[in-house]
Design an enzyme around this catalytic site. Structure first.
Site, short mmCIF file in Angstrom:
data_model
loop_
_atom_site.label_atom_id
_atom_site.label_comp_id
_atom_site.label_asym_id
_atom_site.label_seq_id
_atom_site.Cartn_x
_atom_site.Cartn_y
_atom_site.Cartn_z
N LYS A 51 0.73 -1.22 0.10
CA LYS A 51 0.02 -0.08 -0.12
C LYS A 51 0.67 1.36 0.07
O LYS A 51 0.82 2.02 1.03
CB LYS A 51 -1.10 -0.08 1.30
P1 BMP Z 1 -8.74 -10.70 6.68
O1 BMP Z 1 -9.83 -11.37 5.50
O2 BMP Z 1 -8.26 -11.21 7.76
O3 BMP Z 1 -9.72 -9.41 7.07
O4 BMP Z 1 -7.73 -10.06 5.90
C1 BMP Z 1 -7.92 -8.99 4.71
C2 BMP Z 1 -6.43 -8.82 4.32
O5 BMP Z 1 -6.92 -7.74 3.08
C3 BMP Z 1 -5.65 -7.91 5.23
O6 BMP Z 1 -4.30 -8.39 4.97
C4 BMP Z 1 -5.96 -6.53 4.76
O7 BMP Z 1 -4.95 -5.70 5.09
C5 BMP Z 1 -6.23 -6.51 3.40
N1 BMP Z 1 -7.21 -5.35 2.97
C6 BMP Z 1 -8.40 -5.18 3.59
O8 BMP Z 1 -9.04 -5.88 4.29
N2 BMP Z 1 -9.12 -4.44 3.26
C7 BMP Z 1 -8.84 -3.35 2.22
O9 BMP Z 1 -9.55 -2.42 1.81
C8 BMP Z 1 -7.72 -3.47 1.43
C9 BMP Z 1 -6.69 -4.55 1.96
O10 BMP Z 1 -5.70 -4.54 1.40
#
Ligand code: BMP
Length: 453
Positions: free
Chosen positions: A297
């Site tokens: 990011k």
């Molecule tokens: P999780 O399914 O455990 O919530 O993880 C989501 C992943 O996607 C994390 O690595 C987070 O940094 C990334 N992410 C997100 O959740 N929302 C966004 O809008 C952008 C992301 O990159």
């Protein structure tokens, strides 16, 4: 509760359906006209109506009720009182002063809302209302309508993944009225003809397939990712948000066969090194045929990003096939990302994200123009020339208590038109990550195939 037929006849006596010749808003000539506003003027009927409507819903799944203005407002209020569920109000126009809010009342992003409508014809007013509610972070859990004119609206919404229940259909109403001798056989025929011959036309938007996207993809990393998706029949990107190299490599080995890409946050590792982390990771990527997506990011001016991308301990440019970058610093900030495919952060999954419609629109414009950018992370639909990546996917839960908001793979494909789902904790926190990855892979692929039909 009074039976539905008797209840309908009581409503009918208030003059809610008129037969004759009417010109509708669309200019079409209709042999009947429905106006449910009189129902609100009879407290006993309004109360029964609320009961009947509630009985069609799985009300325990909703935390809010909202009526489409104006006719459904009293109905939604009566339902709210009966079910003891808070009411929110969608304004027809946002106020030009003060809060400028479109939705009034007390609600929190992430809450689920039952939407109430009086009559559904083409589904147009619901399609205008739903995005306004959802843009506040409130999810539409289901829709209930009093009368379905059977002209395509219900199906249109169902095609978009919404559950819609109708208390009466116009065919049912006509049948009852005919049996009761209130309309004659000629009128029944005219109405049936009208319903059969005048459906409001709609087309189910069909997504482009991965093969079609591959044929037009310009960026080599986009091509590679689409080829892998087609070959392995997967649109799953596993987010490996793990804190040690050992865990990361073990995870990549387990989920590798089921994923199109592995997403890393390389700076959360406590023991990063090229020899111990990156070389083995690249070998696994080759062995199981997946790409590496570093979720860095980037969010700085071009010159600083250039150093962050190519230098420092992580030297991301040397190993990542895909990287994520904000476009907050403007178009030129994306110039430096050489051959790595850039996935732009266009809108975010967390509650209250500042990626509003204006920001989103500008970011999409840049993404479409920039040769390094192959797609975007987004919770909203994207133009077909951008690959669409959707995080915030989980089959079990709707949030993490820290602002993350989850949808299902089905929702992401059906409602957002996504191309790739990103799943973190749904997989790496599962006691059996391999099995979980397979489940998400299957769910994602099924959702893709359904949306491509
Ligand atoms: P999780 O399914 O455990 O919530 O993880 C989501 C992943 O996607 C994390 O690595 C987070 O940094 C990334 N992410 C997100 O959740 N929302 C966004 O809008 C952008 C992301 O990159």
């Amino acid at each position: 509760m009074q039976n539905k037929r008797d209840f309908f006849l009581e409503c009918y006596d208030l003059g809610i359906i008129k037969f004759g010749q009417f010109t509708l808003k669309s200019g079409i000539q209709s042999p009947f006209y429905v106006d449910l506003r009189p129902l609100a003027s009879d407290p006993k009927i309004l109360k029964s109506l609320a009961e009947h409507l509630l009985s069609l819903t799985e009300i325990q799944n909703s935390e809010l009720i909202c009526g489409v203005p104006y006719a459904a407002l009293p109905m939604a209020t009566a339902m709210s009182l009966q079910a003891d569920i808070p009411l929110i109000i969608k304004r027809k126009e946002a106020k030009a002063y003060g809060t400028k809010k479109l939705i009034e009342g007390i609600y929190k992003a992430g809450q689920k809302c039952l939407v109430v409508e009086d009559v559904i014809t083409s589904g147009k007013s619901l399609l205008e209302t739903i995005p306004k509610i959802e843009s506040e972070g409130v999810k539409v859990s289901e829709i209930v309508v009093v009368l379905d004119r059977e002209q395509g609206g219900k199906q249109l919404l169902e095609n978009q993944g919404y559950k819609v229940s109708a208390l009466f259909t116009i065919s049912e109403a006509v049948e009852i009225l005919h049996q009761e001798g209130k309309i004659n056989a000629d009128e029944v025929l005219r109405i049936k003809d009208f319903i059969a011959g005048n459906p409001i036309k709609f087309e189910k938007k069909r997504r482009l397939t991965y093969q079609q996207k591959l044929e037009t993809a310009a960026h080599p990393a986009a091509k590679k990712l689409l080829e892998i998706a087609i070959e392995k029949q997967t649109n799953l990107i596993a987010s490996a948000d793990l804190l040690t190299t050992k865990e990361l490599l073990a995870f990549a080995e387990k989920v590798g066969p089921h994923i199109a890409a592995l997403k890393t946050h390389i700076d959360i590792l406590s023991d990063f090194s090229f020899d111990e982390t990156i070389y083995p990771l690249r070998n696994l990527a080759q062995k199981h045929n997946f790409l590496l997506m570093e979720d860095r990011k980037f969010a700085d001016i071009g010159s600083t990003q250039e150093m962050q991308y190519a230098y420092g301990a992580y030297q991301i440019s040397a190993w990542a096939d895909l990287i994520t970058a904000h476009l907050i610093a403007g178009e030129k900030s994306a110039d430096l990302f050489m051959d790595t495919g850039v996935v732009a952060i266009l809108s975010m999954s967390s509650v209250g994200a500042l990626t509003d419609d204006h920001y989103f629109g500008k970011a999409v414009e840049i993404a479409q123009k920039h040769h390094n950018i192959l797609g975007g992370v987004s919770q909203k639909s994207l133009p077909e020339d951008l690959l669409h990546f959707t995080p915030g996917i989980n089959l079990e839960t709707s949030g993490d208590g820290k602002g993350q908001q989850y949808n299902t793979p089905h929702f992401a494909f059906q409602n957002l038109g996504t191309d790739f789902i990103i799943v973190g904790r749904g997989i790496y926190k599962n006691p059996n990550p391999e099995q979980a990855a397979l489940e998400y892979k299957i769910a994602g692929w099924k959702a893709y195939e359904e949306s491509a039909k």
